[in-house]
Scaffold this motif. Structure first.
Motif, PDB file in Angstrom:
ATOM      1  N   ALA A 111       0.810  -1.218   0.000  1.00 41.04           N
ATOM      2  CA  ALA A 111       0.000   0.000   0.000  1.00 41.04           C
ATOM      3  C   ALA A 111       0.841   1.264   0.000  1.00 41.04           C
ATOM      4  N   GLY A 112       2.100   1.171   0.407  1.00 44.01           N
ATOM      5  CA  GLY A 112       2.948   2.350   0.505  1.00 44.01           C
ATOM      6  C   GLY A 112       4.007   2.417  -0.568  1.00 44.01           C
TER       7      GLY A 112
ATOM      8  N   ALA B  68       1.846   4.149   6.263  1.00 42.14           N
ATOM      9  CA  ALA B  68       2.190   4.435   4.864  1.00 42.14           C
ATOM     10  C   ALA B  68       1.593   5.735   4.356  1.00 42.14           C
ATOM     11  N   LEU B  69       0.337   6.038   4.713  1.00 40.36           N
ATOM     12  CA  LEU B  69      -0.326   7.193   4.108  1.00 40.36           C
ATOM     13  C   LEU B  69       0.327   8.525   4.503  1.00 40.36           C
ATOM     14  N   PRO B  70       0.708   8.769   5.762  1.00 45.31           N
ATOM     15  CA  PRO B  70       1.432  10.019   6.054  1.00 45.31           C
ATOM     16  C   PRO B  70       2.743  10.146   5.284  1.00 45.31           C
TER      17      PRO B  70
ATOM     18  N   ALA C  51      -5.036  10.248  -0.643  1.00 43.06           N
ATOM     19  CA  ALA C  51      -6.080   9.402  -0.064  1.00 43.06           C
ATOM     20  C   ALA C  51      -6.995   8.827  -1.141  1.00 43.06           C
ATOM     21  N   ILE C  52      -7.328   9.619  -2.141  1.00 40.82           N
ATOM     22  CA  ILE C  52      -8.203   9.131  -3.212  1.00 40.82           C
ATOM     23  C   ILE C  52      -7.506   8.029  -4.015  1.00 40.82           C
ATOM     24  N   ILE C  53      -6.222   8.210  -4.296  1.00 37.05           N
ATOM     25  CA  ILE C  53      -5.478   7.171  -5.026  1.00 37.05           C
ATOM     26  C   ILE C  53      -5.431   5.883  -4.216  1.00 37.05           C
TER      27      ILE C  53
ATOM     28  N   LEU D 199      -1.576  15.867   9.351  1.00 36.87           N
ATOM     29  CA  LEU D 199      -2.550  15.429  10.359  1.00 36.87           C
ATOM     30  C   LEU D 199      -3.755  14.752   9.713  1.00 36.87           C
ATOM     31  N   LYS D 200      -4.123  15.160   8.525  1.00 29.71           N
ATOM     32  CA  LYS D 200      -5.274  14.551   7.869  1.00 29.71           C
ATOM     33  C   LYS D 200      -5.005  13.106   7.442  1.00 29.71           C
ATOM     34  N   ALA D 201      -3.760  12.805   7.130  1.00 28.75           N
ATOM     35  CA  ALA D 201      -3.434  11.508   6.531  1.00 28.75           C
ATOM     36  C   ALA D 201      -3.829  10.310   7.402  1.00 28.75           C
ATOM     37  N   PRO D 202      -3.522  10.285   8.726  1.00 27.61           N
ATOM     38  CA  PRO D 202      -3.941   9.122   9.520  1.00 27.61           C
ATOM     39  C   PRO D 202      -5.453   8.940   9.564  1.00 27.61           C
ATOM     40  N   VAL D 203      -6.193  10.032   9.608  1.00 29.62           N
ATOM     41  CA  VAL D 203      -7.659   9.922   9.604  1.00 29.62           C
ATOM     42  C   VAL D 203      -8.139   9.317   8.294  1.00 29.62           C
TER      43      VAL D 203
END
Length: 378
Positions: free
Chosen positions: A168-169, A271-273, A222-224, A320-324
């Motif tokens: 995923a990362g 991975a997302l952050p 996030a959309i990807i 900060l948005k990435a983990p959510v």
């Protein structure tokens, strides 16, 4: 008793309103009953009494034939009364009739009157409410499982976590980097003409920096990932549900949440952050290239202005948005996977729903973040 000496199933019609059944209504005895049923003549719109006193034996095959006769008579709007059937035979006949009714309801539901718009809206609202409750319940179960892993670290499955971080990362770096780079170019290009008219070329740095770091980079990442990894989660768990691997895991005492859900959530939280930071860099770099090509703002000048225009707060807001977003994507994908019912078509349907719902919830969460940060003057 010699099975070959059994009296075969027979049906007689002493009167137009009476049928007398006799013999062995079993798999061996019903071979010649079909022609008799086909030749049976029943007066229309009259009552019918079926006498089963002389039935010697009844099994599921005979009960199915008898239920077929009863359904035929009832479809012709003939009132049917069954008499003389022994209790054990009556119970078997009712059980077979219930099974036939269930199969008919499942495979070929009766046509019903079309719903009005208000009724259809109410049904959709009820289904959406049930799905919301199920999702909240799944979130609670996942939180409990996560708490159990935190209190008992030995339960943590590091190999699946590392595998999901890679899939995923690391494997998503090319597509995330390319789209972020192009998005930075587009933002700078769209603002170039307007800034040039007012001689405010340098402010392209403010636009690109704040737009990419606060909004575009975390959102596009996030959309990807929702389309790439969230769909993969739903498809994997959905396929395991259809092939009954999830039931096998529960039978063996293995908690599916610990094995399938938590590693994905934890991996995406890591991975997302990191992907968002990567998208920040590539997006700003794309803006730098376009600013130099269209507005004559050099790289050194761009970076000097960037440090002054973009605060660390704007950068941290995007991170900060990435983990959510990560929790939303992973939980939604896994939840839709567990909701799979039926066959392969259900896997595709739930995979599509996971992507749509994850993107929708990510955008809603981003809007709520904007409202909250505006209220806090951030």
């Amino acid at each position: 008793m010699n099975p070959w000496s059994m009296a075969p199933a027979a049906i007689a019609q002493p009167t137009p309103q009476e049928l007398a059944l006799s013999g062995y209504w079993t798999a061996r005895g019903i071979g010649a009953i079909e022609p008799q049923l086909a030749a049976l003549s029943v007066p229309a719109k009259s009552g019918m009494v079926i006498d089963g006193t002389r039935i010697d034996a009844l099994d599921t095959a005979g009960a199915w034939i008898l239920q077929k006769l009863l359904r035929r008579l009832r479809d012709e709007r003939i009132a049917v009364e069954m008499r003389g059937l022994r209790p054990e035979c009556s119970k078997l006949l009712d059980a077979v009739g219930q099974q036939i009714a269930d199969q008919t309801d499942t495979s070929a539901p009766l046509a019903s009157a079309p719903l009005s718009r208000l009724e259809a809206l109410g049904q959709r609202a009820a289904v959406a409410f049930e799905q919301t409750l199920a999702l909240l319940s799944f979130v609670g179960e996942s939180a409990i499982a996560l708490g159990g892993c935190i209190t008992h670290p030995a339960r943590m499955r590091w190999r699946p976590i590392l595998f999901n971080i890679r899939s995923a990362g690391f494997d998503a770096l090319p597509i995330v980097g390319l789209l972020s780079f192009l998005l930075g170019i587009v933002v700078a290009y769209q603002t170039a003409d307007q800034l040039r008219q007012f001689g405010a070329n340098i402010f392209v740095v403010d636009l690109v920096g704040l737009a990419m770091l606060r909004e575009f980079a975390p959102l596009i990442t996030a959309i990807i990932i929702a389309g790439r990894s969230g769909s993969a989660y739903a498809a994997q768990i959905g396929t395991m549900t259809v092939t009954e691997e999830i039931d096998a895991m529960r039978t063996l005492g293995i908690a599916p949440l610990d094995v399938l859900v938590l590693p994905k959530i934890l991996a995406l939280l890591i991975a997302l952050p990191l992907l968002t930071v990567f998208a920040d860099v590539l997006g700003v770099f794309g803006g730098m290239i376009m600013a130099r090509a269209q507005l004559g703002v050099g790289f050194g000048e761009f970076l000097d202005r960037f440090v002054k225009a973009v605060s660390i707060t704007a950068y941290l807001i995007g991170i900060l948005k990435a983990p959510v977003f990560a929790v939303i994507i992973a939980v939604t994908g896994c939840f839709q996977g567990f909701q799979t019912r039926g066959g392969a078509d259900s896997v595709g349907r739930q995979t599509t729903r996971s992507v749509v719902q994850a993107i929708f919830l990510v955008i809603v969460a981003d809007a709520l973040f904007s409202i909250a940060f505006s209220a806090l003057d951030l």
